[in-house]
Design a protein around this motif. Sequence first.
Motif, short mmCIF file in Angstrom:
data_model
loop_
_atom_site.label_atom_id
_atom_site.label_comp_id
_atom_site.label_asym_id
_atom_site.label_seq_id
_atom_site.Cartn_x
_atom_site.Cartn_y
_atom_site.Cartn_z
N LYS A 115 -7.84 3.83 -5.30
CA LYS A 115 -7.06 4.96 -4.78
C LYS A 115 -7.73 5.57 -3.55
CE LYS A 115 -4.92 9.31 -6.26
NZ LYS A 115 -4.72 10.24 -7.39
N LEU A 118 -7.23 3.23 -0.60
CA LEU A 118 -5.86 3.28 -0.10
C LEU A 118 -5.68 4.39 0.93
CD1 LEU A 118 -3.79 2.69 -3.37
CD2 LEU A 118 -3.65 1.32 -1.28
N LEU A 126 1.45 -1.20 2.01
CA LEU A 126 1.12 -0.57 0.73
C LEU A 126 1.09 0.94 0.89
CD1 LEU A 126 -1.70 -2.97 -0.51
CD2 LEU A 126 0.71 -2.98 -1.15
N GLU A 131 1.51 5.13 -8.86
CA GLU A 131 1.16 4.00 -9.71
C GLU A 131 0.49 2.86 -8.96
OE1 GLU A 131 1.46 4.21 -12.91
OE2 GLU A 131 2.43 6.17 -12.76
N ILE A 132 0.40 2.94 -7.65
CA ILE A 132 -0.06 1.79 -6.88
C ILE A 132 -1.53 1.45 -7.12
CG2 ILE A 132 -0.63 3.13 -4.81
CD1 ILE A 132 0.94 -0.38 -4.86
N SER A 135 -2.16 -0.50 -10.43
CA SER A 135 -1.54 -1.83 -10.30
C SER A 135 -2.35 -2.73 -9.38
CB SER A 135 -0.11 -1.70 -9.77
OG SER A 135 0.69 -0.96 -10.66
N LEU A 136 -2.85 -2.17 -8.28
CA LEU A 136 -3.67 -2.95 -7.35
C LEU A 136 -4.99 -3.37 -8.00
CD1 LEU A 136 -3.33 -1.38 -3.78
CD2 LEU A 136 -3.00 -3.77 -4.43
N LYS A 167 1.99 -7.99 3.33
CA LYS A 167 1.53 -7.46 2.04
C LYS A 167 0.24 -8.15 1.61
CE LYS A 167 5.84 -5.79 -0.03
NZ LYS A 167 6.78 -5.92 -1.16
#
Length: 271
Positions: A115, A118, A126, A131-132, A135-136, A167
Motif C-alpha cells: 500500500k 502504491l 494500478l 482492496e488493491i 490483492s497485489l 498492467k
Amino acid sequence: AARGIEGHAAAVSRRLKIRHIKIWQINKNMTKIILSDSYYNLFDILLEQLDGVNQAEGSNLIFCEEKSSLTVERKICAKFNGSFNTEVYSFGNFMRVHCPSNKTLTKEGSSMVVKKLLKELPLSTLGLGKEIAPSLYELIAQLKSASVTVSDLEKATVSVNGILKNKLIDVVKIYRAYEEYLTASGVSDQSQALSRFPELIESMPEIKGANVFLVGYTGLTKQNLQGVKALIKNARSFTAILPFITAPEDLQYYYNNVICHLQQCRQHNLS
C-alpha cells in the motif's frame, strides 16, 4: 511405479459409504496417495487412516490448507476424544510455530508495505483502491511461490501489448520495489519463510518417527513441492489424501502437477 490397490479402496469405500476412492501405494507402503470424488469426504478418509495407525508407531503430523485446519482438528477430537500424538498445521503455521522470527512480516504487514509503495511509485494502470494492496500482495506471494522472479516477469512484458503490457509493467515495478524494501529493511515475508521449510524438516529428528498426512490440496506450488520432498524423504510414512478432479482437462493438469510430482518425489528420494 504406483499401482492401484483396488481391493483396499473398495473396502475403505464400503466402510465410509463413499464412492470413487482410488488408492495408490508407492514403494512398500511408505508413501500412499488417496483420491476421493468429494472434498468433504477427505476428512472422513483421514479419520479412517488415523484409526489404522498404531499410536505406538510414532506421532501423526497433518498438513492442510489454513482454512481447513480448524475443521480437521474438531473432527479428530470428536472421533478420538482428543489426541495427544496428532498435530495439525498449514505449511505457514508450521513455520511460525517451529521457526518463529520477529523479522518476518505477516500477510497484513506485507499488504501495508505494498500500500505504501502504491502511493510512492509512478504507475499507469494500478489505482489506490481499498482492496488493491492485499490483492497485489497475494499476486506477489503466488509469483514467489511459483519461483517467478522480478526478472522473469519483466521478460514477459516483451511478449504482450496494450493495456495488458502496461498492467504487467506496473506489477513489475511494485514487485521490484517490494523486494528492495525487504532487503533494505532486513526482514522477510511469508514466502521467504516458507522457503526455509525443507531445511527445517531436515533438521528435526522427530520427523523421522512421524506419520505425515497431506490433506485437501488441489494444487502444489514449486515451493510447496520442495517441502513435500523433504517430508517424504524424512517421515516414517507419507499419505496424501486429495480430491479427485472429474473434468478431463482439470484432471490432466492435476495428475501432471500433483500426483506425478508426489510419485517422483518418493522415487527420487529412494534412488
